[in-house]
Motif scaffolding. Structure first.
Motif, mmCIF file in Angstrom:
data_model
loop_
_atom_site.group_PDB
_atom_site.id
_atom_site.type_symbol
_atom_site.label_atom_id
_atom_site.label_comp_id
_atom_site.label_asym_id
_atom_site.label_seq_id
_atom_site.Cartn_x
_atom_site.Cartn_y
_atom_site.Cartn_z
ATOM 1 N N SER A 1 -0.050 0.243 0.895
ATOM 2 C CA SER A 1 0.510 -0.397 -0.290
ATOM 3 C C SER A 1 1.456 -1.603 -0.131
ATOM 4 O O SER A 1 1.419 -2.289 -1.316
ATOM 5 C CB SER A 1 1.167 0.916 -0.930
ATOM 6 O OG SER A 1 2.346 1.177 -0.224
ATOM 7 N N ARG A 2 1.873 -1.895 0.832
ATOM 8 C CA ARG A 2 2.827 -2.849 1.009
ATOM 9 C C ARG A 2 1.980 -4.317 1.455
ATOM 10 O O ARG A 2 2.552 -5.185 2.285
ATOM 11 C CB ARG A 2 3.987 -2.707 1.828
ATOM 12 C CG ARG A 2 4.630 -1.624 1.421
ATOM 13 C CD ARG A 2 5.577 -1.830 0.287
ATOM 14 N NE ARG A 2 6.647 -2.803 0.685
ATOM 15 C CZ ARG A 2 7.452 -3.474 -0.336
ATOM 16 N NH1 ARG A 2 7.313 -2.919 -1.598
ATOM 17 N NH2 ARG A 2 8.128 -4.364 -0.238
ATOM 18 N N ILE B 1 -3.382 -9.563 -7.322
ATOM 19 C CA ILE B 1 -3.166 -9.345 -5.901
ATOM 20 C C ILE B 1 -2.117 -10.316 -5.300
ATOM 21 O O ILE B 1 -1.173 -9.999 -4.633
ATOM 22 C CB ILE B 1 -4.487 -9.556 -5.006
ATOM 23 C CG1 ILE B 1 -5.423 -8.226 -5.357
ATOM 24 C CG2 ILE B 1 -4.113 -9.310 -3.482
ATOM 25 C CD1 ILE B 1 -6.778 -8.357 -4.785
ATOM 26 N N GLY B 2 -2.306 -11.614 -5.686
ATOM 27 C CA GLY B 2 -1.220 -12.552 -5.341
ATOM 28 C C GLY B 2 0.209 -12.254 -5.839
ATOM 29 O O GLY B 2 1.153 -12.560 -5.115
ATOM 30 N N LEU C 1 1.685 -8.467 9.995
ATOM 31 C CA LEU C 1 0.600 -9.479 9.315
ATOM 32 C C LEU C 1 0.168 -8.457 7.922
ATOM 33 O O LEU C 1 -0.116 -7.445 7.749
ATOM 34 C CB LEU C 1 -0.725 -9.234 10.196
ATOM 35 C CG LEU C 1 -2.010 -9.742 9.436
ATOM 36 C CD1 LEU C 1 -1.695 -11.393 9.355
ATOM 37 C CD2 LEU C 1 -3.075 -9.602 10.321
ATOM 38 N N LYS C 2 0.362 -9.326 6.992
ATOM 39 C CA LYS C 2 -0.251 -8.967 5.514
ATOM 40 C C LYS C 2 -1.254 -9.559 5.080
ATOM 41 O O LYS C 2 -1.716 -11.002 5.434
ATOM 42 C CB LYS C 2 1.007 -9.312 4.481
ATOM 43 C CG LYS C 2 2.212 -8.305 4.797
ATOM 44 C CD LYS C 2 3.250 -8.513 3.617
ATOM 45 C CE LYS C 2 4.531 -7.810 3.884
ATOM 46 N NZ LYS C 2 4.458 -6.513 3.770
ATOM 47 N N VAL C 3 -2.349 -9.029 4.150
ATOM 48 C CA VAL C 3 -3.465 -9.489 3.620
ATOM 49 C C VAL C 3 -3.282 -9.460 2.162
ATOM 50 O O VAL C 3 -3.062 -8.337 1.724
ATOM 51 C CB VAL C 3 -4.792 -8.989 4.028
ATOM 52 C CG1 VAL C 3 -5.979 -9.484 3.272
ATOM 53 C CG2 VAL C 3 -4.834 -9.345 5.671
ATOM 54 N N GLU D 1 11.094 -8.057 0.664
ATOM 55 C CA GLU D 1 11.324 -7.893 1.919
ATOM 56 C C GLU D 1 12.097 -8.942 2.945
ATOM 57 O O GLU D 1 12.861 -8.770 3.474
ATOM 58 C CB GLU D 1 10.039 -7.671 2.791
ATOM 59 C CG GLU D 1 9.061 -6.816 2.348
ATOM 60 C CD GLU D 1 7.650 -6.339 3.385
ATOM 61 O OE1 GLU D 1 7.583 -7.637 4.278
ATOM 62 O OE2 GLU D 1 7.050 -5.492 3.147
ATOM 63 N N LEU D 2 12.234 -10.164 1.900
ATOM 64 C CA LEU D 2 12.955 -11.365 2.372
ATOM 65 C C LEU D 2 14.403 -11.430 1.576
ATOM 66 O O LEU D 2 15.165 -12.236 2.077
ATOM 67 C CB LEU D 2 12.367 -12.716 2.033
ATOM 68 C CG LEU D 2 11.231 -12.993 2.917
ATOM 69 C CD1 LEU D 2 10.550 -14.165 2.544
ATOM 70 C CD2 LEU D 2 11.273 -12.875 4.530
ATOM 71 N N GLY D 3 14.607 -10.428 0.653
ATOM 72 C CA GLY D 3 15.698 -10.329 0.003
ATOM 73 C C GLY D 3 15.933 -11.460 -1.134
ATOM 74 O O GLY D 3 17.075 -11.812 -1.398
#
Length: 73
Positions: free
Chosen positions: A12-13, A45-46, A22-24, A56-58
């Motif tokens: 889900s992330r 999705i984008g 790695l994310k898609v 995640e990067l704050g």
């Protein structure tokens, strides 16, 4: 997203199962054929990916509510 045991690719992330870091974020993550406009689906999705990565990067100022509002138009 589909669970890994049912043939899913990402959680889900948007993290790829079995690969660290790695994310898609494209139409390949859809659990079934898209029966709607694929352009709109790709945009959603984008947008979801942008919110997840910003969290995640704050990075502040990227709100989940903005994505939610777009989905409910």
């Amino acid at each position: 997203m589909k669970p890994r045991d049912r043939g899913g690719v990402v959680d889900s992330r948007l993290n790829v199962y079995g690969v660290k870091g790695l994310k898609v974020a494209d139409l390949s993550i859809c659990p079934a054929n898209v029966a709607a406009n694929t352009y709109s689906t790709a945009l959603v999705i984008g947008e979801k990916a942008a919110v997840i990565i910003a969290e995640e990067l704050g990075i502040k100022g990227v709100a989940r509510e903005a994505v939610h509002d777009e989905l409910n138009k």
